[in-house]
Design a protein around this motif. Structure first.
Motif, PDB file in Angstrom:
ATOM      1  N   UNK A  74     -11.177  -1.489  -0.483  1.00  0.00           N
ATOM      2  CA  UNK A  74     -10.161  -0.475  -0.187  1.00  0.00           C
ATOM      3  C   UNK A  74     -10.575   0.422   0.980  1.00  0.00           C
ATOM      4  N   UNK A  75     -11.874   0.660   1.101  1.00  0.00           N
ATOM      5  CA  UNK A  75     -12.336   1.467   2.240  1.00  0.00           C
ATOM      6  C   UNK A  75     -12.011   0.785   3.569  1.00  0.00           C
ATOM      7  N   UNK A  76     -12.037  -0.552   3.532  1.00  0.00           N
ATOM      8  CA  UNK A  76     -11.707  -1.287   4.756  1.00  0.00           C
ATOM      9  C   UNK A  76     -10.241  -1.154   5.151  1.00  0.00           C
ATOM     10  N   UNK A  77      -9.416  -0.736   4.193  1.00  0.00           N
ATOM     11  CA  UNK A  77      -7.993  -0.574   4.519  1.00  0.00           C
ATOM     12  C   UNK A  77      -7.756   0.722   5.304  1.00  0.00           C
ATOM     13  N   UNK A  78      -8.714   1.645   5.176  1.00  0.00           N
ATOM     14  CA  UNK A  78      -8.530   2.957   5.820  1.00  0.00           C
ATOM     15  C   UNK A  78      -8.289   2.832   7.332  1.00  0.00           C
ATOM     16  N   UNK A  79      -9.194   2.084   8.062  1.00  0.00           N
ATOM     17  CA  UNK A  79      -8.933   2.000   9.509  1.00  0.00           C
ATOM     18  C   UNK A  79      -7.620   1.294   9.846  1.00  0.00           C
TER      19      UNK A  79
END
Ligand code: GLU
Length: 536
Positions: A405-410
């Motif tokens: 999910x952190x990878x979705x931030x950018x």
């Protein structure tokens, strides 16, 4: 030894409704002023109106305060030296104050019945052009008469005997400056009603004196109460605090902010995916400024710089577009892991929506603006129309797979204004091999005459299929482009079909970055499915 600040301020909501925007701003100013001056911020619940106050509203107010991060030093749940902090539990203090006023002969019992008062009012309105207030009938009773009637059990209220020779009531408001009210128009106000309960102005003054409040910062709708309250302070022989009345917050049409303008209560903003930091920053600027130009003012700066002097006299306008902009700024300043934590419910919703997409390749009509807006509303989050177990599972997935999910931030950070946009923006990341194609994108990109979208997809598919290991997004895109060039297909014509085939829409977060996070077999299956569906 350091000198302890004597600043004590309070926020005193009545739990007759939720915490609305105006109340939240009052709370923020009190809180920031206490933090800036090293004083104490007291929260007091003014629940004396039994018909309109509810425990549920109290809880909602406390929750909204906590969500905004406005911690109180004394009040419900935390206690303090001046408790209890609910007015309904403070009757004894009001009684004691009334006794003092009785001893000082600053109050008198009034036996006039409602019918008598109504008749006097009607007569004054008909014959004298208006009602000038209570005529003081009972003020002139002898002490003995009054006592005899009390002893006989005659119902009565207690009224403040407003001093006749008082002259104008003046005070220096920290916002509005010098204020002066003639005292001869002030009624001998009721302090204790026939049923023994106390009136609002009296309870507030008793509480503010007993809680040693130094500055009363509140909405300017309370300005007409202030001269009356000053008379009560004087009767009690107590020091008058500094008053700071805050100008109103208006809607964009210049009218008092109300339901007509959309959301007015703080938790609706929470549910639409605004960040508490952005809310506090934006609301703080509705009537106060740091230097007249700085707009992004983090909490610590607010706490170190807030001053009553910089509160504006002018009413301010609540502009949701500015709040949106501010929220976007705060979202972009987050790091990915705090974003996942804060956006967890909406990420869970994106997963649920993505998993629920129809199997195979479907084409859906492009939503109208109104439909887009209502979709934003239903993708709310605890309490939305999702089975509790599925909901819990989706939430758990967010915390268990925080890295993903952190990878979705950018992918979305640059454009995101509110969290409730997340489900619509990111559902495609959970489609697996299915695709829900947007009709307009199909027509404009895939089926456009001369677009050669089928060829473009076949070129891109070939490149994607050949990727292995830790492939690089830019290299993959370049590889597609070179092959497209060789085939005489322009970059945009080449990549837009791929975007539509993978994300369903010609507008999407960055394409190759998205593909990188997806399972390549799913990506290839989406392309194949879309080609079969659209080009047969
Ligand atoms: N309870 C009042 C209100 O909610 C505030 C009283 C005050 O701040 O003096 O409007």
């Amino acid at each position: 030894m350091t000198q302890k600040s004597s600043v004590r301020v309070r926020f005193a909501p009545s739990p007759t409704g939720m915490l609305h925007i105006g109340g939240a701003r009052t709370a923020i100013y009190n809180w920031a002023f206490a933090r800036k001056s090293g004083g104490s911020f007291v929260l007091r619940i003014e629940d004396t109106d039994p018909t309109r106050s509810t425990e549920e509203n109290t809880q909602i107010i406390l929750r909204a305060m906590r969500w905004l991060g406005l911690d109180w030093d004394e009040g419900p749940e935390v206690g303090g030296k001046c408790g209890p902090y609910f007015q309904t539990q403070r009757s004894e203090t009001y009684l004691a104050a009334l006794e003092k006023l009785k001893e000082a002969k600053a109050v008198y019992p009034c036996f006039c019945t409602k019918e008598e008062l109504d008749a006097k009012r009607a007569k004054a309105e008909a014959e004298e052009g208006g009602y000038a207030g209570y005529d003081g009938t009972c003020r002139h009773l002898s002490l003995e008469d009054a006592q005899a009637r009390i002893d006989a059990g005659e119902p009565h209220v207690w009224r403040l005997a407003v001093p006749k020779d008082r002259g104008p009531i003046e005070f220096d408001d920290a916002v509005y400056g010098h204020m002066s009210f003639p005292s001869d128009v002030i009624d001998d106000m009721i302090i204790q009603r026939t049923d023994g309960t106390f009136t609002y102005n009296f309870a507030v003054v008793c509480d503010d004196t007993n809680m040693e409040i130094s500055h009363v910062i509140r909405g300017d709708d309370h300005l007409p109460n202030t001269p009356k309250q000053i008379l009560i302070y004087e009767a009690l022989g107590k020091e008058i605090p500094v008053f700071a009345h805050l100008p109103m917050i208006l809607g964009e049409d210049g009218k008092k902010l109300s339901k007509r303008h959309g959301a007015t209560n703080v938790e609706e903003y929470r549910d639409r995916g605004y960040l508490p930091d952005a809310m506090v920053n934006y609301l703080a600027l509705l009537g106060w400024s740091l230097d007249g130009e700085t707009t992004v003012i983090p909490r610590d700066t607010l706490c170190s710089s807030f001053s009553l002097e910089r509160i504006n006299k002018k009413h301010s306008i609540f502009d949701e577009k500015k709040l949106d902009w501010m929220n976007g700024v705060y979202i972009r300043e987050m790091d990915a892991s705090s974003w996942v934590l804060a956006a967890a419910p909406w990420l869970a919703q994106a997963k649920i929506d993505g998993n629920n997409v129809a199997a195979g390749i479907t084409i859906a009509p492009t939503p109208t603006k109104e439909e887009q807006l209502s979709a934003l509303k239903i993708t709310r989050v605890p309490g939305c129309d999702v089975d509790a177990q599925i909901w819990q599972q989706a939430l758990r997935d967010v915390s268990d797979n925080a890295d993903f999910y952190e990878n979705l931030y950018p992918l979305v950070a640059e454009r995101l204004v509110r969290f409730d946009e997340i489900p619509a923006k990111l559902a495609y990341m959970f489609w697996k091999a299915n695709v829900c194609l947007d009709q307009k994108s199909v027509d404009k990109v895939l089926l456009k005459e001369g677009a050669r979208a089928d060829e473009a997809l076949s070129i891109c598919r070939g490149v994607l299929e050949g990727l292995s290991g830790d492939w690089n997004e830019d290299d993959a895109m370049q590889a597609c482009r070179s092959l497209g060039d060789a085939a005489g297909i322009k970059p945009k014509q080449l990549l837009q079909p791929l975007r539509v085939a993978v994300a369903g829409n010609m507008v999407s977060p960055p394409l190759f970055e998205s593909i990188k996070l997806l399972d390549m077999n799913d990506v290839l299956a989406r392309i194949d499915g879309v080609c079969a569906k659209v080009f047969g």
